[in-house]
Design a protein around this motif. Structure first.
Motif, short mmCIF file in Angstrom:
data_model
loop_
_atom_site.label_atom_id
_atom_site.label_comp_id
_atom_site.label_asym_id
_atom_site.label_seq_id
_atom_site.Cartn_x
_atom_site.Cartn_y
_atom_site.Cartn_z
N LEU A 169 0.84 -1.20 0.00
CA LEU A 169 0.00 0.00 0.00
C LEU A 169 0.88 1.26 0.00
CD1 LEU A 169 -2.14 -1.45 2.87
CD2 LEU A 169 -3.05 -1.10 0.58
N ASP A 170 0.78 2.05 -1.06
CA ASP A 170 1.60 3.25 -1.19
C ASP A 170 0.76 4.49 -0.87
OD1 ASP A 170 3.46 5.17 -1.74
OD2 ASP A 170 3.79 4.59 -3.82
N GLU A 171 0.77 4.90 0.39
CA GLU A 171 0.00 6.05 0.87
C GLU A 171 -1.43 6.01 0.34
OE1 GLU A 171 1.75 9.84 1.41
OE2 GLU A 171 3.75 9.14 0.94
N PRO A 172 -2.16 4.93 0.60
CA PRO A 172 -3.48 4.75 -0.01
C PRO A 172 -4.56 5.69 0.50
CG PRO A 172 -3.11 3.05 1.63
CD PRO A 172 -1.82 3.81 1.50
N THR A 173 -4.33 6.33 1.65
CA THR A 173 -5.38 7.20 2.20
C THR A 173 -5.05 8.69 2.01
OG1 THR A 173 -4.36 7.17 4.42
CG2 THR A 173 -5.99 5.47 3.93
N SER A 174 -4.05 8.99 1.19
CA SER A 174 -3.63 10.39 1.06
C SER A 174 -4.73 11.27 0.45
CB SER A 174 -2.36 10.49 0.21
OG SER A 174 -2.59 9.98 -1.09
N GLY A 175 -5.65 10.67 -0.33
CA GLY A 175 -6.72 11.46 -0.94
C GLY A 175 -8.05 11.35 -0.22
N LEU A 176 -8.04 10.76 0.97
CA LEU A 176 -9.29 10.53 1.69
C LEU A 176 -9.46 11.50 2.84
CD1 LEU A 176 -9.19 6.61 1.94
CD2 LEU A 176 -10.11 8.04 0.10
N ASP A 177 -10.72 11.82 3.17
CA ASP A 177 -10.99 12.64 4.34
C ASP A 177 -10.80 11.78 5.59
OD1 ASP A 177 -13.65 11.39 5.25
OD2 ASP A 177 -14.10 11.91 3.18
N PRO A 178 -10.70 12.42 6.77
CA PRO A 178 -10.39 11.65 7.99
C PRO A 178 -11.37 10.52 8.27
CG PRO A 178 -10.07 13.99 8.39
CD PRO A 178 -10.67 13.88 7.02
N GLY A 179 -12.66 10.75 8.03
CA GLY A 179 -13.65 9.70 8.30
C GLY A 179 -13.47 8.50 7.39
N THR A 180 -13.27 8.75 6.10
CA THR A 180 -13.09 7.66 5.16
C THR A 180 -11.75 6.96 5.40
OG1 THR A 180 -14.38 8.91 3.54
CG2 THR A 180 -13.18 7.01 2.72
N THR A 181 -10.76 7.73 5.84
CA THR A 181 -9.46 7.13 6.19
C THR A 181 -9.63 6.09 7.28
OG1 THR A 181 -8.13 9.04 5.52
CG2 THR A 181 -7.18 7.59 7.19
#
Length: 233
Positions: A169-181
């Motif tokens: 996983l290469d920074e998979p949550t970098s485009g997500l808001d905190p809740g979705t993260t």
């Protein structure tokens, strides 16, 4: 750098990996890591320290100039790469989606011959969508209409359909808001706890607090050292 690691019981092992430029400059060198069933490994370090280069090396997406990769204790042969890539799935920071619906994108991974024996469980997909607070109708959304974060969710679901042994996983949550993260993290941890394969992940993150939440070990670049996470109680 880490000392050479034993491949006993490992799913994937990198031994003294080195990557260099065409001019001969070393980008990473002498980096070793063994990934065992159930491992939860985070990689942290500053931009440009070689984290993604190393992860791409583990996925056999780029050539290495030094060292060796082993899968289940054995060097990989070219003819074994399709099976390897069905078991070791790389999720990049910016997902690549095809034209069509979300469901078309999810079915894409199962279209390859090496994956055709894997079930397309629509009920399981709907359950995962519900975890992300997305309705069943989300499957019929056009990929061109998705936000960056929604595209990353689709990419994760597409990876999990394959029931891999290892997620890279290469920074998979970098485009997500905190809740979705937080939902994304919960899905990964649920996958680890419920799969009958005892899978593992190696997760690049720039967020040390995320690394401490999701991982049991943290590998720090550029040094390449790996230490257990000290969980607070």
């Amino acid at each position: 750098m880490s000392e050479e690691l034993s491949d006993q019981g490992s799913l994937l092992e990198a031994r003294q990996i080195g990557r260099q430029t065409t001019a001969g400059q070393w980008l990473i060198r002498n980096v070793s890591l063994a990934v065992h069933p159930g491992d939860r490994i985070a990689i942290v370090g500053p931009t440009g320290s070689g984290k993604t280069l190393f992860l791409r090396s583990l996925a056999i997406l780029d050539d290495i100039q030094e060292g060796e990769l082993r899968f289940h204790g054995n060097p990989l042969k070219d003819k074994e790469l399709p099976e390897f890539r069905s078991q070791v799935v790389y999720l990049q920071q910016r997902p690549v989606l095809i034209e069509g619906t979300v469901e078309d994108n999810l079915k894409l991974a199962l279209g390859f011959q090496v994956n055709q024996h894997k079930p397309h469980d629509i009920k399981a997909l709907i359950s995962l969508l519900n975890t992300f607070d997305r309705p069943e109708s989300f499957l019929q959304r056009q990929s061109s209409a998705l936000s960056g974060g929604e595209g990353q969710i689709v990419a994760l679901l597409r990876a999990l359909i394959l029931s891999p042994q290892i997620l890279l996983l290469d920074e998979p949550t970098s485009g997500l808001d905190p809740g979705t993260t937080k939902q994304f993290e919960a899905i990964i941890l649920k996958w680890l706890s419920t799969s009958d394969k005892i899978p593992a992940f190696v997760w690049i993150t720039h967020d040390h607090s995320q690394a401490e939440r999701v991982a049991r070990q943290i590998m720090t670049f550029p040094a390449g050292t790996i230490l257990p996470v000290q969980k607070s109680h």
